[in-house]
Scaffold this motif. Structure first.
Motif, PDB file in Angstrom:
ATOM      1  N   GLY A  48      -2.018   6.863   5.719  1.00 16.28           N
ATOM      2  CA  GLY A  48      -0.563   6.971   5.618  1.00 16.28           C
ATOM      3  C   GLY A  48       0.190   6.276   6.725  1.00 16.28           C
ATOM      4  N   ILE A  49      -0.497   5.852   7.795  1.00 11.72           N
ATOM      5  CA  ILE A  49       0.213   5.161   8.873  1.00 11.72           C
ATOM      6  C   ILE A  49       0.812   3.852   8.379  1.00 11.72           C
ATOM      7  N   LEU A  50       0.164   3.206   7.389  1.00 10.05           N
ATOM      8  CA  LEU A  50       0.692   1.945   6.883  1.00 10.05           C
ATOM      9  C   LEU A  50       1.995   2.155   6.124  1.00 10.05           C
ATOM     10  N   ILE A  83      -0.520   0.785  -1.244  1.00  7.17           N
ATOM     11  CA  ILE A  83      -1.797   0.577  -1.927  1.00  7.17           C
ATOM     12  C   ILE A  83      -2.918   0.369  -0.919  1.00  7.17           C
ATOM     13  N   LEU A  84      -2.649  -0.406   0.142  1.00  5.92           N
ATOM     14  CA  LEU A  84      -3.669  -0.623   1.160  1.00  5.92           C
ATOM     15  C   LEU A  84      -3.998   0.671   1.898  1.00  5.92           C
ATOM     16  N   GLY A  85      -2.971   1.480   2.166  1.00  6.14           N
ATOM     17  CA  GLY A  85      -3.221   2.768   2.819  1.00  6.14           C
ATOM     18  C   GLY A  85      -4.083   3.681   1.971  1.00  6.14           C
ATOM     19  N   ASN A  86      -3.783   3.745   0.664  1.00  4.72           N
ATOM     20  CA  ASN A  86      -4.604   4.558  -0.233  1.00  4.72           C
ATOM     21  C   ASN A  86      -6.024   4.014  -0.344  1.00  4.72           C
ATOM     22  N   LEU A  87      -6.151   2.681  -0.344  1.00  2.00           N
ATOM     23  CA  LEU A  87      -7.481   2.079  -0.411  1.00  2.00           C
ATOM     24  C   LEU A  87      -8.300   2.415   0.827  1.00  2.00           C
TER      25      LEU A  87
END
Length: 317
Positions: free
Chosen positions: A248-250, A297-301
């Motif tokens: 979640g930081i992203l 999306i990158l954070g979830n990935l």
């Protein structure tokens, strides 16, 4: 593990493509969209011929699917076009705001990690005064809007002793490291409150559950010190569900810090996006939408990959 990562990356690409299609279509056909803004709207001073020239220059006469294809091709080359307000490259304007947003998000995230030892402290003193104090703090802190609390602190600071600066990233004429840290202290602390509340509650609940498991009782039966059982065995298993939260930081870079950037006049991406929406700067707004979608999306990935790394059972589900 490799197949799992590749599969999740392919899913993320299709998800991002779907987000861009929906965002571009909604923004293009919405009332007051780019065509009306570029064409001057109902301004009688703009002749129909000049309006057609503007629409032709921006490619607004093409069918919407063709416009999207051209826009997507430019985005793949990191070309988001130019701002409709000042004609500066969008990527340049956003690049100026990334460091400030990243500083605030990273500082809030690192301070928020203090919620983990806070949750451990509450779990090891279950039912005692310390545990009740932590639980009251999380409930009250979760009930009060954090941006409102920061605003109240600014009002009190402005009317009494100025403990914290009233806004901005640094004092004009004093761009030192200490001055920047002074300006960062309050927004980062307010932003970290979400981490203190969330992490402490999750860690407390998961650690209490782990301490009641058979492997913990077995470790105690073997004669291991209580400190080793807590930190090496119970806490390691309790932290596994938190792996999904660290990505979640992203998202904080663009969306999570939005209210804090407005409250504390912080020159970040969130504030730039709000200004673009008010000014109907569509190229900048679409670029912020794409960046925000990529970060989410990158954070979830990253969260899924980290959880699969600590729990191999997820890879085969």
């Amino acid at each position: 593990m490799t197949r799992y990562v590749v599969r999740r990356m392919i899913q993320s690409v299709f998800l991002l493509l779907g987000v861009t299609i929906l965002s571009y279509g909604i923004m293009r056909i919405a009332p007051g969209g780019p065509a009306q803004f570029v064409g001057g709207g109902d301004n009688p001073r703009i002749s129909p011929e000049y309006r057609r020239q503007l629409e032709e220059a921006y490619g607004l006469n093409d069918p919407i699917p063709l416009q999207y294809a051209k826009w997507l091709w430019s985005v793949l080359h990191l070309d988001f076009g130019r701002s409709l307000i000042d004609q500066r490259p969008v990527i340049e304007k956003m690049g100026e705001r990334v460091p400030a947003s990243f500083q605030l998000a990273l500082a809030s995230f690192l301070l928020g990690l203090l919620g983990i030892p806070l949750g451990v402290y509450a779990a090891t003193r279950r039912g005692r005064g310390a545990d009740q104090a932590v639980r009251i703090f999380t409930v009250v802190g979760n009930s009060v809007p954090h941006w409102w609390l920061g605003l109240m602190i600014l009002i009190v600071s402005a009317s009494t002793i100025r403990i914290f600066p009233l806004g901005g990233q640094y004092t004009i004429g004093n761009d030192s490291l200490l001055d920047r840290l002074w300006h960062l202290a309050l927004p980062a602390t307010i932003g970290a409150m979400g981490g203190w509340i969330t992490y402490s509650r999750f860690v407390r609940a998961e650690l209490l559950e782990a301490l009641g498991q058979d492997f913990v009782r077995t470790a105690h039966a073997k004669g291991l010190p209580a400190r080793v059982v807590l930190w090496r065995h119970a806490l390691r298993n309790a932290l596994m569900p938190l792996a999904t939260m660290f990505g979640g930081i992203l998202t904080l870079i663009l969306s999570g810090s939005l209210l804090f950037e407005i409250t504390f006049s912080w020159p970040g991406l969130g504030r730039l996006t709000v200004d673009a929406a008010y000014q109907r700067d569509y190229p900048l707004l679409m670029a912020a939408t794409v960046l925000g979608s990529c970060l989410v999306i990158l954070g979830n990935l990253l969260s899924d990959i980290s959880y699969a790394w600590v729990d191999p059972r997820v890879r085969y589900s």
